[in-house]
Design an enzyme around this catalytic site. Structure first.
Site, mmCIF file in Angstrom:
data_model
loop_
_atom_site.group_PDB
_atom_site.id
_atom_site.type_symbol
_atom_site.label_atom_id
_atom_site.label_comp_id
_atom_site.label_asym_id
_atom_site.label_seq_id
_atom_site.Cartn_x
_atom_site.Cartn_y
_atom_site.Cartn_z
ATOM 1 N N TYR A 116 2.183 6.769 -5.415
ATOM 2 C CA TYR A 116 3.389 7.452 -4.943
ATOM 3 C C TYR A 116 3.067 8.916 -4.616
ATOM 4 C CZ TYR A 116 7.889 9.806 -5.186
ATOM 5 O OH TYR A 116 8.965 10.603 -4.921
ATOM 6 N N ASP A 188 1.808 2.634 -13.971
ATOM 7 C CA ASP A 188 3.148 2.823 -13.415
ATOM 8 C C ASP A 188 3.646 1.436 -13.000
ATOM 9 O OD1 ASP A 188 5.368 3.273 -11.784
ATOM 10 O OD2 ASP A 188 4.625 5.229 -11.135
ATOM 11 N N LYS A 213 14.616 2.829 -9.808
ATOM 12 C CA LYS A 213 14.352 1.722 -8.871
ATOM 13 C C LYS A 213 14.962 0.420 -9.392
ATOM 14 C CE LYS A 213 11.854 5.027 -7.060
ATOM 15 N NZ LYS A 213 12.505 6.016 -6.225
HETATM 16 N N1 PLP Z 1 6.532 6.004 -9.481
HETATM 17 C C1 PLP Z 1 6.709 5.301 -8.352
HETATM 18 C C2 PLP Z 1 5.832 4.123 -8.080
HETATM 19 C C3 PLP Z 1 7.692 5.689 -7.424
HETATM 20 O O1 PLP Z 1 7.844 4.985 -6.299
HETATM 21 C C4 PLP Z 1 8.503 6.814 -7.716
HETATM 22 C C5 PLP Z 1 9.551 7.268 -6.777
HETATM 23 O O2 PLP Z 1 9.673 6.779 -5.681
HETATM 24 C C6 PLP Z 1 8.275 7.522 -8.908
HETATM 25 C C7 PLP Z 1 7.304 7.083 -9.775
HETATM 26 C C8 PLP Z 1 9.087 8.739 -9.249
HETATM 27 O O3 PLP Z 1 10.323 8.356 -9.757
HETATM 28 P P1 PLP Z 1 11.651 9.277 -9.672
HETATM 29 O O4 PLP Z 1 12.009 9.375 -8.225
HETATM 30 O O5 PLP Z 1 12.626 8.530 -10.508
HETATM 31 O O6 PLP Z 1 11.299 10.604 -10.236
#
Ligand code: PLP
Length: 400
Positions: A116, A188, A213
């Site tokens: 990400y 993750d 998500k």
């Molecule tokens: N990890 C992944 C794989 C993501 O796609 C995202 C956000 O799109 C995040 C972490 C970060 O999450 P947040 O937007 O809730 O801070």
């Protein structure tokens, strides 16, 4: 399909009561309120709590430190990930930040090259200036990971399926490499969710989530979580959760608890729609490449079959089209909304190079295979035929 919806014991079963995932999603961490019988966890909108005598509280003293709605969410998430401890945060980024808080100046982190964009930004634009070093490698190549790990590497950061190329990383093999080198392995698990994949069972030390998500599931909340089986790590996470203060409010925790109850039924439909869409796209004359781990042609398919219960709701693809035509197609869809994020009940479409992954320098994006023309779809739970027809009419409107 590897998905287990029979009466037979599923791989997911691990709670003392040996209840199945679908049952635990609804009940774990959520007993009816002892005083009123209220079935749903109340939204405990409190900053502070009455103490019986100075220093003698009834389990809660201040809501940054702990809140009953948050405790129920944390218990639910720990259970679903087959972990013993969970901590909730105000965003997925806050949870990733907390993992980095546990490192010291001079430590090194090895991370996947397809991750990400916000994670990449946190690593390189925030933590490099505090003397942490990061190297980004293709984590599907185990020997490249072994080579990248140095004496001072303390953490291996893994996404799987990756964002946005949906590569599959072998969690068990990567955790083993990390441990052989005295490093921790963090996964993750945002794209897969614990319904489809449980990294702690495969040897990972830490699971990180963007609750924003699939776990929230309705595009109405921002949140994050860390789950582990290691009480010492959890204590550190709790220390930084309280010290930094990036904690979710009780309403956010309530919304995520509401989301996890329906996670299994939503994920089943996300997976089914994504699979059908990927199969259709693979044969589509205007499509040059489809990235979906459920396709047998996907290089990580065999690992995905081994470590996941289904292949998820994300599909990425490239068209035989110019960059501008690709952007026009994303803007033309009507059932798919052009928007960042993923994992809600509604379908979203986006162009990572211009949106979610714009924070990664272009050379790095290109080196990891993320082309400017890549489209990422978060396939929702609408009727599949409406999704297919929407994409086809957007393609027709621009290309034909
Ligand atoms: N990890 C992944 C794989 C993501 O796609 C995202 C956000 O799109 C995040 C972490 C970060 O999450 P947040 O937007 O809730 O801070």
């Amino acid at each position: 399909m590897t998905h287990d919806d029979s009466d037979a014991d599923s791989d997911r079963d691990a709670s003392p009561a040996n209840e199945r995932f679908e049952t635990r999603a609804i009940h774990a961490g959520q007993d009816p309120d002892p005083e009123t019988g209220a079935l749903m966890t109340p939204i405990h909108a409190n900053s502070t709590y009455a103490q019986d005598r100075p220093g003698e509280d009834r389990g809660y003293e201040y809501s940054r430190t702990g809140n009953p709605t948050r405790s129920d969410l944390e218990a639910n998430l720990a259970d679903l990930e087959n972990g013993s401890h969970a901590r909730a945060f105000s965003s997925g980024m806050a949870s990733i930040n907390t993992v980095l808080n546990t490192l010291e100046a001079g430590d090194d982190v090895v991370a996947g090259s397809d991750i990400y964009g916000g994670t990449h930004r946190l690593f390189t634009q925030v933590y490099e200036q505090f003397d942490l070093s990061f190297s980004f490698v293709d984590t599907t190549d185990l020997s490249a990971v072994e080579e990248a790990i140095q004496d001072d590497t303390e953490l291996l950061w893994v996404e799987t399926p990756t964002n946005p190329l949906l590569q599959i990383n072998d969690i068990a093999a990567l955790a083993e490499i990390a441990h052989e080198n005295d490093a921790l392995c963090a996964v993750d698990n945002t794209f897969a969710t614990p319904y489809l994949q449980r990294p702690l069972d495969l040897g990972a030390d830490i699971v990180s989530h963007s609750l924003t998500k699939y776990l929230g599931g309705h595009s109405d909340v921002i949140g994050g979580a860390l789950v582990t089986d290691d009480p010492e790590l959890d204590e550190q996470f709790g220390f930084y959760q309280n010290s930094v203060g990036a904690t979710p409010g009780p309403f956010e925790c309530f919304l995520v608890l509401r989301g996890t109850k329906t996670l299994p039924v939503r994920m089943d439909r996300h997976c089914e729609n994504a699979r059908q869409l990927a199969v259709w796209l693979e044969d589509h004359p205007d499509v040059s490449e489809v990235y979906y781990p459920g396709l047998e042609s996907h290089p990580g398919h065999d690992i995905a079959v081994r470590q996941m219960d289904d292949f998820g709701g994300m599909v990425s693809f490239e068209l035989d089209a110019t960059l501008e035509e690709t952007s026009d197609i994303c803007a033309e869809t009507e059932v798919f909304t052009l928007a960042e994020s993923l994992g809600g009940v509604e379908s979203l479409i986006e162009q990572p190079a211009a949106m979610t992954h714009a924070a990664i320098p272009q050379e790095e994006r290109e080196a990891s295979g993320l082309s400017d023309g890549l489209i990422r779809a978060s396939v929702g739970i609408e009727h599949y035929e409406d999704l297919r027809a929407d994409l086809q009419s957007a393609i027709d409107a621009v290309l034909h």
